[in-house]
Design an enzyme around this catalytic site. Structure first.
Site, PDB file in Angstrom:
ATOM      1  N   ARG A 228       1.001  -1.334   0.011  1.00  0.00           N
ATOM      2  CA  ARG A 228      -0.155   0.116  -0.142  1.00  0.00           C
ATOM      3  C   ARG A 228       0.929   1.288  -0.098  1.00  0.00           C
ATOM      4  O   ARG A 228       2.044   1.175   0.284  1.00  0.00           O
ATOM      5  CB  ARG A 228      -0.967   0.003   1.200  1.00  0.00           C
ATOM      6  CG  ARG A 228      -1.842  -1.224   1.158  1.00  0.00           C
ATOM      7  CD  ARG A 228      -2.868  -0.975   2.335  1.00  0.00           C
ATOM      8  NE  ARG A 228      -3.652  -2.180   2.628  1.00  0.00           N
ATOM      9  CZ  ARG A 228      -4.660  -2.707   1.665  1.00  0.00           C
ATOM     10  NH1 ARG A 228      -5.020  -2.002   0.696  1.00  0.00           N
ATOM     11  NH2 ARG A 228      -5.308  -3.721   2.093  1.00  0.00           N
ATOM     12  N   ASN A 254     -10.033  -0.418  -5.938  1.00  0.00           N
ATOM     13  CA  ASN A 254     -10.343   1.139  -6.392  1.00  0.00           C
ATOM     14  C   ASN A 254      -9.002   2.198  -6.209  1.00  0.00           C
ATOM     15  O   ASN A 254      -8.922   2.993  -7.180  1.00  0.00           O
ATOM     16  CB  ASN A 254     -11.635   1.713  -5.525  1.00  0.00           C
ATOM     17  CG  ASN A 254     -11.330   1.220  -4.219  1.00  0.00           C
ATOM     18  OD1 ASN A 254     -10.394   0.782  -3.607  1.00  0.00           O
ATOM     19  ND2 ASN A 254     -12.568   0.896  -3.567  1.00  0.00           N
ATOM     20  N   THR A 282     -10.705  -7.139  -5.986  1.00  0.00           N
ATOM     21  CA  THR A 282     -11.134  -6.851  -4.747  1.00  0.00           C
ATOM     22  C   THR A 282     -11.832  -7.722  -4.087  1.00  0.00           C
ATOM     23  O   THR A 282     -12.890  -8.270  -4.554  1.00  0.00           O
ATOM     24  CB  THR A 282     -12.046  -5.479  -4.900  1.00  0.00           C
ATOM     25  OG1 THR A 282     -12.700  -5.464  -3.631  1.00  0.00           O
ATOM     26  CG2 THR A 282     -12.603  -5.428  -6.113  1.00  0.00           C
ATOM     27  N   ASP A 284     -13.252  -7.828  -1.403  1.00  0.00           N
ATOM     28  CA  ASP A 284     -14.514  -7.118  -0.909  1.00  0.00           C
ATOM     29  C   ASP A 284     -15.610  -7.048  -2.105  1.00  0.00           C
ATOM     30  O   ASP A 284     -16.883  -6.801  -1.629  1.00  0.00           O
ATOM     31  CB  ASP A 284     -14.230  -5.708  -0.357  1.00  0.00           C
ATOM     32  CG  ASP A 284     -13.337  -5.629   0.674  1.00  0.00           C
ATOM     33  OD1 ASP A 284     -12.973  -6.681   1.097  1.00  0.00           O
ATOM     34  OD2 ASP A 284     -13.036  -4.476   1.261  1.00  0.00           O
ATOM     35  N   MET A 327     -14.106  -9.913   5.861  1.00  0.00           N
ATOM     36  CA  MET A 327     -13.405  -8.563   5.140  1.00  0.00           C
ATOM     37  C   MET A 327     -14.803  -7.867   4.742  1.00  0.00           C
ATOM     38  O   MET A 327     -15.883  -8.570   4.403  1.00  0.00           O
ATOM     39  CB  MET A 327     -12.849  -9.099   4.007  1.00  0.00           C
ATOM     40  CG  MET A 327     -11.205  -9.457   4.484  1.00  0.00           C
ATOM     41  SD  MET A 327     -11.603 -11.403   4.779  1.00  0.00           S
ATOM     42  CE  MET A 327     -11.447 -11.778   2.907  1.00  0.00           C
TER      43      MET A 327
HETATM   44  N1  LIG Z   1      -6.443   8.400  -5.536  1.00  0.00           N
HETATM   45  C1  LIG Z   1      -5.253   7.765  -5.699  1.00  0.00           C
HETATM   46  N2  LIG Z   1      -4.487   7.999  -6.572  1.00  0.00           N
HETATM   47  C2  LIG Z   1      -3.328   7.325  -7.063  1.00  0.00           C
HETATM   48  N3  LIG Z   1      -2.738   6.250  -6.212  1.00  0.00           N
HETATM   49  C3  LIG Z   1      -3.663   5.734  -5.267  1.00  0.00           C
HETATM   50  C4  LIG Z   1      -4.857   6.380  -5.034  1.00  0.00           C
HETATM   51  N4  LIG Z   1      -5.481   5.617  -4.122  1.00  0.00           N
HETATM   52  C5  LIG Z   1      -4.587   4.771  -3.831  1.00  0.00           C
HETATM   53  N5  LIG Z   1      -3.666   4.772  -4.601  1.00  0.00           N
HETATM   54  C6  LIG Z   1      -2.331   3.826  -4.827  1.00  0.00           C
HETATM   55  O1  LIG Z   1      -2.853   2.425  -4.931  1.00  0.00           O
HETATM   56  C7  LIG Z   1      -2.402   1.419  -4.276  1.00  0.00           C
HETATM   57  C8  LIG Z   1      -3.172   0.390  -3.605  1.00  0.00           C
HETATM   58  O2  LIG Z   1      -4.162   1.423  -3.037  1.00  0.00           O
HETATM   59  P1  LIG Z   1      -5.077   0.491  -1.886  1.00  0.00           P
HETATM   60  O3  LIG Z   1      -6.206   1.588  -1.326  1.00  0.00           O
HETATM   61  O4  LIG Z   1      -4.201   0.083  -0.729  1.00  0.00           O
HETATM   62  O5  LIG Z   1      -5.496  -0.709  -2.515  1.00  0.00           O
HETATM   63  P2  LIG Z   1      -6.638  -1.033  -3.508  1.00  0.00           P
HETATM   64  O6  LIG Z   1      -6.176  -0.997  -4.727  1.00  0.00           O
HETATM   65  O7  LIG Z   1      -6.948  -2.533  -3.205  1.00  0.00           O
HETATM   66  O8  LIG Z   1      -8.072  -0.154  -2.956  1.00  0.00           O
HETATM   67  C9  LIG Z   1      -1.196   2.285  -3.223  1.00  0.00           C
HETATM   68  O9  LIG Z   1      -0.057   2.063  -3.684  1.00  0.00           O
HETATM   69  C10 LIG Z   1      -2.025   3.374  -3.225  1.00  0.00           C
HETATM   70  O10 LIG Z   1      -1.044   4.324  -2.816  1.00  0.00           O
HETATM   71  O1  LIG Z   2      -4.767  -5.302   6.710  1.00  0.00           O
HETATM   72  P1  LIG Z   2      -4.599  -4.757   5.113  1.00  0.00           P
HETATM   73  O2  LIG Z   2      -3.372  -5.541   4.521  1.00  0.00           O
HETATM   74  O3  LIG Z   2      -4.303  -3.449   5.278  1.00  0.00           O
HETATM   75  O4  LIG Z   2      -5.844  -5.033   4.764  1.00  0.00           O
HETATM   76  C1  LIG Z   2      -7.147  -5.214   5.069  1.00  0.00           C
HETATM   77  C2  LIG Z   2      -8.277  -4.650   4.099  1.00  0.00           C
HETATM   78  O5  LIG Z   2      -7.788  -5.725   3.037  1.00  0.00           O
HETATM   79  C3  LIG Z   2      -8.996  -6.032   2.522  1.00  0.00           C
HETATM   80  O6  LIG Z   2      -9.120  -7.203   2.723  1.00  0.00           O
HETATM   81  C4  LIG Z   2      -9.260  -5.887   0.961  1.00  0.00           C
HETATM   82  O7  LIG Z   2      -8.768  -4.415   0.730  1.00  0.00           O
HETATM   83  P2  LIG Z   2      -8.297  -3.840  -0.550  1.00  0.00           P
HETATM   84  O8  LIG Z   2      -9.178  -4.418  -1.639  1.00  0.00           O
HETATM   85  O9  LIG Z   2      -7.984  -2.489  -0.632  1.00  0.00           O
HETATM   86  O10 LIG Z   2      -6.929  -4.633  -0.956  1.00  0.00           O
HETATM   87  C5  LIG Z   2     -10.105  -5.183   3.236  1.00  0.00           C
HETATM   88  O11 LIG Z   2     -11.504  -5.912   3.398  1.00  0.00           O
HETATM   89  C6  LIG Z   2      -9.533  -4.905   4.593  1.00  0.00           C
HETATM   90  O12 LIG Z   2      -9.761  -3.679   5.383  1.00  0.00           O
HETATM   91 MG   LIG Z   3      -9.183  -0.005  -1.527  1.00  0.00          MG
END
Ligand SMILES: Nc1ncnc2c1ncn2[C@@H]1O[C@H](COP(=O)(O)OP(=O)(O)O)[C@@H](O)[C@H]1O
Ligand SMILES: O=P(O)(O)OC[C@H]1O[C@](O)(COP(=O)(O)O)[C@@H](O)[C@@H]1O
Ligand SMILES: [Mg+2]
Length: 512
Positions: A228, A254, A282, A284, A327
């Protein structure tokens, strides 16, 4: 349709068609971001969607036509020829050993919505106007095109996996690599540990080939690693330029897709001929417009095992109560589906449906009733549920996601306290299987979904599309522009048949 447009003075919530709110004529109703910590991010994305959507005046006799045109424009997918009108198309190099492939025509479309609701009162109805006028909404069909916009020998393709783990990541990586090789690409690399791998000089690229990925789907996790947070979009695109990457496959949720879209925009701004293609990951299942995302089926199946353990513990104890937290940061899909599938859950709590713990109609009172009548009970709670009962620390993870309080622990403590205060014995056991579920390998149905999505991602890139993602829609596969799938989190509709089925299965009352 996910964004509802007002009639002259009224508009109906897209998530709850029974909820009619007043609004300025011609105004556009966008769903509120669910999590305050994500609000900046989602406001930004929602603003993009809003800017692209035309407010429709339902008193205009041409509103339907205008709506349809607006929809087509919003779901039009960016193509390399938008920025490079002279980009040369060559015949596809995608070839199968045994037979010549069949191609998708660029004009092929997939229907986004297949139910013609006759009234906003129909269960789960999503209507554009109060009469629920039927409007066909077509999106681009995914698959190999006869003409491609990249010469395989000029391609350097990179794959990156971001966010949390999800079953099927390796399956998607595998199929992307294999399909790229079939097109004739030799230069394929993995970016280690998510977007971080673009900036951390200590993390070298991982060379990928069919040989490397052949068996990776046999284990869970991601061959490339995930993370992340990480570098800025400018840093990522600088790094792509330096490395000569002109095809980027981004596997994530997202947040990752918001990043992928920003990378695509930055590449266009710098006039780089690059294809950025997402594959929604995802667990979720909170990405819009898709039947489901890969890993979700596996997660539900695996979650059932935890529920079964909680059931056995509860059932074997005197006045046993099993609590399972699953989750679902802002969407209760896993909790709902796993509760339904297991048939062992008495109370299912999700973020979309408010509830009280205490009071005559609260969860605790019902637990007491269950103990009195059945002798044991199982509670399944989604991690994002009941957050208002917990202390808000305002903490965020490296990606800016709100760090949630542990609702499972809270339920366990409150339940113990309640039964103790009432002088009733209760043996409360709490299971949090999150990381056990996320780490498993994909089941057969997810494995197949990953295969199709991975292949289609490569077809999309070769066809010259960028800033797109790929998903399963009504059992067909489609390309969608990224802003449309991340405008807000998909969530369980409390008026849907599925949630009502879940309530039927658990037998739980409204806890309000
Ligand atoms: N609005 C955004 N613009 C650019 N990069 C983003 C944005 N939001 C999240 N990211 C980047 O996307 C990656 C994954 O985001 P995260 O929210 O942890 O997981 P997920 O993609 O599963 O929602 C991270 O490296 C984060 O820095
Ligand atoms: O402990 P971590 O790695 O931050 O992950 C927790 C999160 O990962 C998830 O399982 C999936 O989240 P993402 O789709 O952002 O990867 C969420 O339900 C939960 O909040
Ligand atoms: Mg997310």
């Amino acid at each position: 349709m996910d964004v509802l447009i007002s009639s002259a003075t009224m508009c109906i919530s897209p998530k709850n068609p029974f909820l009619v709110r007043s609004a300025r004529p011609g105004s556009l109703i966008l769903p509120k971001p669910r999590s305050p910590a994500n609000s900046v991010r989602f406001h930004r994305v929602a603003a993009v969607a809003a800017a692209r959507a035309t407010a429709i005046d339902l008193s205009d006799p041409e509103w339907k036509l205008k709506y349809q045109r607006d929809f087509e424009e919003r779901f039009n997918i960016p193509h390399i020829t938008d920025a490079f009108p002279d980009a040369e198309a060559i015949p596809s190099t995608f070839c199968l050993k045994m037979r010549s492939p069949t191609y998708i025509n660029n004009k092929d479309r997939v229907l986004l919505k297949v139910i013609n609701y006759s009234s906003p009162a129909s269960a789960g109805a999503v209507c554009i106007d109060p009469d629920c006028t039927w409007i066909e909404q077509w999106v681009q069909r995914a698959g190999p095109r006869e003409n491609i916009y990249f010469r395989p020998e000029d391609v350097k393709a990179a794959i990156v996996t971001c966010g949390g783990l999800c079953p099927g990541l390796n399956d998607v990586i595998r199929l992307i690599v294999i399909t790229l090789e079939i097109y004739g690409v030799k230069n394929i690399v993995g970016i280690p540990f998510g977007y971080r791998g673009f900036s951390d000089k200590n993390l070298p690229e991982i060379p990928l080939s069919r040989k490397v990925v052949q068996n990776i789907h046999l284990s869970g996790g991601s061959l490339l690693g995930v993370s992340r947070g990480g570098p800025t979009v400018t840093e990522i695109v600088d790094s792509m330029e330096e490395r000569g990457i002109n095809m980027l496959f981004v596997l994530g949720g997202n947040g990752t897709h918001a990043g992928a879209n920003a990378i695509h925009n930055e590449c266009v701004k710098r006039r780089m001929k690059v294809a950025v293609v997402g594959v929604p990951k995802t667990i979720d299942n909170d990405i819009l417009h898709m039947d489901k995302t890969f890993g979700f089926d596996t997660a539900v199946e695996e979650a059932q095992r935890a529920i079964n353990s909680a059931y056995i513990e509860a059932h074997s104890a005197y006045h046993g109560i099993g609590v399972v937290k699953l989750m679902g940061r802002s969407s209760g899909f896993i909790a709902m589906q796993a509760s339904l599938a297991s048939g062992q859950v008495d109370i299912c709590l999700i973020p979309e449906v408010p509830f009280n713990f205490h009071g005559p109609d609260g969860v605790l009172k019902h637990l007491n009733y269950l103990i009195e009548t059945k002798g044991s009970a199982v509670v399944c709670v989604a991690e994002g549920a009941g957050q208002s009962f917990l202390e808000n620390t305002n903490a965020k993870d490296a990606s800016g996601n709100k760090v949630l309080g542990d609702i499972g622990v809270h339920i366990q403590q409150e339940t113990k306290k309640y039964f103790k205060e009432n002088g009733v014995a209760a043996d409360v056991k709490y299971i949090d299987p999150t990381y056990m579920i996320r780490a498993v390998r994909a089941n057969a149905s997810d494995g197949i979904l990953c295969t199709v999505l991975g292949q289609n991602a490569v077809h999309g890139a070769f066809a010259g599309y960028s800033g797109i993602t790929v998903g399963i829609i009504n059992n067909h596969y489609a390309y969608l522009p990224i802003p449309e799938v991340i405008a807000y989190d998909k969530s369980v509709d409390p008026n849907s048949r599925m949630w009502h089925r879940c309530l039927t299965s658990t037998g739980q009352p409204d806890f309000l």
